[in-house]
Scaffold this motif. Structure first.
Motif, PDB file in Angstrom:
ATOM      1  N   TRP A  82     -12.331   5.890   2.733  1.00 45.81           N
ATOM      2  CA  TRP A  82     -10.874   5.860   2.677  1.00 45.81           C
ATOM      3  C   TRP A  82     -10.357   4.419   2.713  1.00 45.81           C
ATOM      4  O   TRP A  82      -9.504   4.037   1.916  1.00 45.81           O
ATOM      5  N   LEU A  86      -8.344   2.578  -0.262  1.00 47.09           N
ATOM      6  CA  LEU A  86      -7.007   2.026  -0.044  1.00 47.09           C
ATOM      7  C   LEU A  86      -6.981   0.518  -0.262  1.00 47.09           C
ATOM      8  O   LEU A  86      -6.029  -0.019  -0.839  1.00 47.09           O
ATOM      9  N   GLY A  87      -8.025  -0.157   0.189  1.00 56.56           N
ATOM     10  CA  GLY A  87      -8.095  -1.606  -0.006  1.00 56.56           C
ATOM     11  C   GLY A  87      -8.137  -1.980  -1.471  1.00 56.56           C
ATOM     12  O   GLY A  87      -7.440  -2.892  -1.920  1.00 56.56           O
ATOM     13  N   ALA A  89      -7.051  -0.140  -4.004  1.00 52.43           N
ATOM     14  CA  ALA A  89      -5.755   0.202  -4.599  1.00 52.43           C
ATOM     15  C   ALA A  89      -4.699  -0.839  -4.236  1.00 52.43           C
ATOM     16  O   ALA A  89      -3.899  -1.253  -5.081  1.00 52.43           O
ATOM     17  N   TYR A  90      -4.707  -1.280  -2.984  1.00 52.45           N
ATOM     18  CA  TYR A  90      -3.746  -2.290  -2.533  1.00 52.45           C
ATOM     19  C   TYR A  90      -3.910  -3.585  -3.339  1.00 52.45           C
ATOM     20  O   TYR A  90      -2.926  -4.160  -3.796  1.00 52.45           O
ATOM     21  N   LEU A  91      -5.152  -4.022  -3.509  1.00 51.23           N
ATOM     22  CA  LEU A  91      -5.395  -5.248  -4.281  1.00 51.23           C
ATOM     23  C   LEU A  91      -4.928  -5.107  -5.728  1.00 51.23           C
ATOM     24  O   LEU A  91      -4.303  -6.015  -6.282  1.00 51.23           O
ATOM     25  N   VAL A  93      -2.585  -3.122  -6.886  1.00 50.81           N
ATOM     26  CA  VAL A  93      -1.119  -3.089  -6.919  1.00 50.81           C
ATOM     27  C   VAL A  93      -0.555  -4.495  -6.749  1.00 50.81           C
ATOM     28  O   VAL A  93       0.363  -4.907  -7.466  1.00 50.81           O
ATOM     29  N   ARG A  94      -1.096  -5.263  -5.816  1.00 43.87           N
ATOM     30  CA  ARG A  94      -0.606  -6.643  -5.604  1.00 43.87           C
ATOM     31  C   ARG A  94      -0.810  -7.494  -6.859  1.00 43.87           C
ATOM     32  O   ARG A  94       0.086  -8.212  -7.282  1.00 43.87           O
TER      33      ARG A  94
END
Length: 112
Positions: A82, A86-87, A89-91, A93-94
């Motif tokens: 998880w 999430l990590g 996906a976060y990268l 998106v940024r």
């Protein structure tokens, strides 16, 4: 001979302008429809590929969780997977927003 008045000429000019604008809009609509029709099959294939990619990513996450479960237990394996998901996906998106942001920045004033 009866010449048109200035008011009639301006009225005719406005009507001609409206007709030209409507013709231009119709041209752009027609061009957009044509381009969409040409790209339709390609767009359908790309959407299908995205769905298959999504399924493959889910299978990979489940496999990673199952493999980690033998080492650290099922709960920890799920949490690790998880956090990795999430990590990532976060990268993405940024980075994505950083690439999009310049497109919407205010334009510099044109100097005369």
């Amino acid at each position: 001979m009866n010449e048109p008045t200035v008011t009639e000429l301006i009225g005719q000019l406005v009507e001609d302008g409206k007709a030209a604008a409507h013709a231009e809009i119709a041209l752009y609509k027609s061009e957009a429809k044509l381009r969409l029709a040409k790209a339709k099959v390609g767009l359908i294939l790309v959407v299908g590929a995205i769905v298959i990619l999504h399924l493959a990513l889910i299978a990979g996450a489940v496999s990673l969780t199952a493999a980690l479960a033998t080492l650290v237990g099922p709960l920890a394996a799920g949490l690790i997977t998880w956090v990795i998901g999430l990590g990532g996906a976060y990268l993405l998106v940024r980075i994505g927003f950083a690439k999009i942001k310049p497109a919407f920045a205010p334009r510099p004033e044109l100097r005369s």
